[in-house]
Design a protein around this motif. Structure first.
Motif, PDB file in Angstrom:
ATOM      1  N   THR A 129      13.896  17.840 -18.843  1.00  0.00           N
ATOM      2  CA  THR A 129      13.229  19.119 -19.135  1.00  0.00           C
ATOM      3  C   THR A 129      13.006  19.351 -20.621  1.00  0.00           C
ATOM      4  O   THR A 129      12.097  20.084 -20.998  1.00  0.00           O
ATOM      5  CB  THR A 129      14.062  20.286 -18.572  1.00  0.00           C
ATOM      6  OG1 THR A 129      15.400  20.202 -19.095  1.00  0.00           O
ATOM      7  CG2 THR A 129      14.117  20.222 -17.049  1.00  0.00           C
ATOM      8  N   GLY A 130      13.818  18.748 -21.474  1.00  0.00           N
ATOM      9  CA  GLY A 130      13.628  18.919 -22.904  1.00  0.00           C
ATOM     10  C   GLY A 130      13.400  17.611 -23.610  1.00  0.00           C
ATOM     11  O   GLY A 130      13.312  17.575 -24.839  1.00  0.00           O
ATOM     12  N   ASP A 131      13.309  16.532 -22.818  1.00  0.00           N
ATOM     13  CA  ASP A 131      13.181  15.214 -23.438  1.00  0.00           C
ATOM     14  C   ASP A 131      12.306  14.285 -22.607  1.00  0.00           C
ATOM     15  O   ASP A 131      12.442  13.071 -22.688  1.00  0.00           O
ATOM     16  CB  ASP A 131      14.558  14.590 -23.640  1.00  0.00           C
ATOM     17  CG  ASP A 131      15.414  14.628 -22.381  1.00  0.00           C
ATOM     18  OD1 ASP A 131      14.914  15.130 -21.355  1.00  0.00           O
ATOM     19  OD2 ASP A 131      16.570  14.161 -22.427  1.00  0.00           O
ATOM     20  N   HIS A 132      11.411  14.849 -21.789  1.00  0.00           N
ATOM     21  CA  HIS A 132      10.533  13.993 -20.986  1.00  0.00           C
ATOM     22  C   HIS A 132       9.470  13.351 -21.868  1.00  0.00           C
ATOM     23  O   HIS A 132       9.167  13.848 -22.970  1.00  0.00           O
ATOM     24  CB  HIS A 132       9.867  14.801 -19.867  1.00  0.00           C
ATOM     25  CG  HIS A 132       8.761  15.691 -20.347  1.00  0.00           C
ATOM     26  ND1 HIS A 132       8.991  16.845 -21.078  1.00  0.00           N
ATOM     27  CD2 HIS A 132       7.407  15.610 -20.209  1.00  0.00           C
ATOM     28  CE1 HIS A 132       7.836  17.431 -21.360  1.00  0.00           C
ATOM     29  NE2 HIS A 132       6.858  16.695 -20.852  1.00  0.00           N
ATOM     30  N   PRO A 149       7.032  18.518 -17.524  1.00  0.00           N
ATOM     31  CA  PRO A 149       8.483  18.311 -17.632  1.00  0.00           C
ATOM     32  C   PRO A 149       9.140  18.334 -16.267  1.00  0.00           C
ATOM     33  O   PRO A 149       8.533  18.724 -15.275  1.00  0.00           O
ATOM     34  CB  PRO A 149       8.947  19.478 -18.508  1.00  0.00           C
ATOM     35  CG  PRO A 149       7.894  20.532 -18.327  1.00  0.00           C
ATOM     36  CD  PRO A 149       6.602  19.792 -18.122  1.00  0.00           C
ATOM     37  N   GLY A 150      10.418  17.909 -16.222  1.00  0.00           N
ATOM     38  CA  GLY A 150      11.069  17.659 -14.942  1.00  0.00           C
ATOM     39  C   GLY A 150      11.654  18.852 -14.239  1.00  0.00           C
ATOM     40  O   GLY A 150      12.787  18.787 -13.748  1.00  0.00           O
ATOM     41  N   SER A 187       7.999  18.025 -11.041  1.00  0.00           N
ATOM     42  CA  SER A 187       8.448  16.793 -11.691  1.00  0.00           C
ATOM     43  C   SER A 187       7.632  15.571 -11.302  1.00  0.00           C
ATOM     44  O   SER A 187       7.670  14.564 -11.993  1.00  0.00           O
ATOM     45  CB  SER A 187       9.922  16.546 -11.364  1.00  0.00           C
ATOM     46  OG  SER A 187      10.096  16.356  -9.974  1.00  0.00           O
ATOM     47  N   HIS A 188       6.898  15.647 -10.180  1.00  0.00           N
ATOM     48  CA  HIS A 188       6.115  14.493  -9.726  1.00  0.00           C
ATOM     49  C   HIS A 188       4.705  14.554 -10.307  1.00  0.00           C
ATOM     50  O   HIS A 188       3.966  15.524 -10.099  1.00  0.00           O
ATOM     51  CB  HIS A 188       6.048  14.458  -8.200  1.00  0.00           C
ATOM     52  CG  HIS A 188       7.369  14.219  -7.550  1.00  0.00           C
ATOM     53  ND1 HIS A 188       7.892  12.951  -7.361  1.00  0.00           N
ATOM     54  CD2 HIS A 188       8.292  15.080  -7.063  1.00  0.00           C
ATOM     55  CE1 HIS A 188       9.072  13.048  -6.780  1.00  0.00           C
ATOM     56  NE2 HIS A 188       9.344  14.325  -6.588  1.00  0.00           N
TER      57      HIS A 188
END
Length: 400
Positions: free
Chosen positions: A90-93, A150-151, A156-157
């Motif tokens: 969520t913060g590093d995708h 983001p996830g 997320s997909h």
């Protein structure tokens, strides 16, 4: 790319996600982030390199360029779509992605050096030099640079349909410039060169490795029927087809005069063969299913055009009984055992394009193998007779 769902809404996956993942480690894919299991999240766990994440995550890039990896597909074939899953990132995708592809014939597969497991380290100059032999910078582009979401659980997909009809053996996943991806799934169908090989040797005409696919089923509560035609032997019950217990089972079970259970219902799955052909031997493996294998089964075949198959999918395979040709009569099954059975067409007379596997009353099976000869190179056995060629009318799917 397919439209990304809004936050809080879960979009229906595209149809291509019902196909096999050609890059999965379970079919021989060679890259660590191409896993079949869903990613997990450990909220409070950290490593010496930072937050523990279930996926591929690169270091924060501090030099020119972008990060990438090369994936050798476990099954060479036609790619119908990708799923770039950023679950929990969520913060590093990875903010952007592109995907390239190449095809190397089986006898000309390049030697891809295996990276050492060195978390937190970049590739060495020697590893970069070795992988440069693939010239992956110049591979065909299947997905241009596109932003990723983001996830978050509802978004997320990231789905990417592919229209290319070519056969591919390798892909290159590019992320721009760095970041994390939980899973990469490469959905498609296997494709075999049917002119190669020994024409006297029977082949498994339904395996996913050659292009077989499940096109309909009655129940898949514990496992999808596509698992039945997977590569190699099953690894567990999760790697097979297992249905729920039928609720119409009689309170007290009885047998008929042949020892077959008298039950009102059954479960079934229909498969499109990788190539029209004649089935001479059937293998049914109930490995791992020790207390939940079916009591009996049967196999039927038919010949359908592309349009007829599409009609049957819409009608949920309500195909008249007389259209099916019996390949295997009702046969009792044993738990946790391989059954090798002869087909009812030993003279190689009946070409089929589709097969229906019926189990009674319910339960689980690990693998189904339908061995025989493609219609264009059928040979009579066991008697020595000249080669017979079978013609199939126009209108079948291109991958047949």
């Amino acid at each position: 790319m397919a439209d990304s769902p809004r936050e809080g809404k879960v979009a229906r996956p595209p149809d291509f996600t019902q196909l096999i993942d050609l890059a999965s480690e379970f079919v021989g894919g060679k890259v660590t982030q191409a896993l079949r299991d869903n990613p997990s999240f450990k909220e409070h766990e950290y490593t010496e390199f930072g937050k523990w994440m279930d996926g591929w995550q690169t270091r924060r890039k501090r030099i020119p360029g972008h990060d990438w990896c090369v994936v050798q597909l476990g099954i060479q074939g036609v790619i119908r779509g990708f799923d770039v899953d950023t679950s929990y990132f969520t913060g590093d995708h990875a903010p952007r992605v592109s995907i390239q592809a190449a095809n190397f014939e089986e006898d000309k597969q390049p030697e891809i050096p295996q990276r050492e497991v060195r978390t937190g380290a970049a590739a060495t100059p020697e590893e970069f030099e070795a992988i440069s032999e693939l010239k992956s910078d110049d591979w065909s582009c299947l997905v241009p640079m596109t932003e990723l979401t983001p996830g978050n659980p509802a978004s997320s997909h990231n789905y990417f349909p592919v229209t290319s009809q070519q056969r591919w053996s390798h892909i290159r996943l590019n992320i721009f410039p760095d970041g994390g991806i939980a899973r990469l799934r490469v959905y498609g169908t296997g494709q075999k060169d049917w002119t190669a090989g020994d024409p006297k040797e029977p082949l498994d005409l339904v395996t996913v490795a050659y292009g077989g696919a499940c096109v309909g089923f009655s129940n898949a509560h514990f496992g999808h029927p596509n698992n039945l035609i997977g590569v190699g032997t099953a690894t567990s019950m999760a790697d097979g087809w297992e249905t729920a217990r039928r609720l119409d089972r009689p309170p007290i079970l009885e047998n008929d005069e042949n020892g077959i259970l008298l039950v009102p219902g059954c479960e079934w799955a229909v498969f499109r063969l990788a190539h029209p052909g004649v089935i001479t031997q059937i293998e049914i493996d109930t490995k791992y299913f020790k207390g939940n294998s079916p009591e009996s089964c049967k196999v039927d075949g038919c010949i359908l055009t592309t349009q007829e198959e599409e009609d049957m999918v819409r009608q949920k395979w309500d195909l008249p009984g007389h259209k099916w040709k019996p390949l295997l009569p009702v046969t009792k099954l044993k738990p946790d055992e391989m059954h090798v059975l002869d087909s009812l067409t030993p003279e190689l007379q009946d070409v089929i394009t589709h097969a229906k596997f019926t189990i009674t009353p319910d339960g689980g099976v690990s693998r189904l193998r339908l061995k025989g000869f493609p219609s264009s190179i059928c040979l009579l056995r066991p008697r020595e007779k000249p080669m017979m060629r079978f013609s199939v009318k126009a209108g079948f799917r291109a991958n047949l």
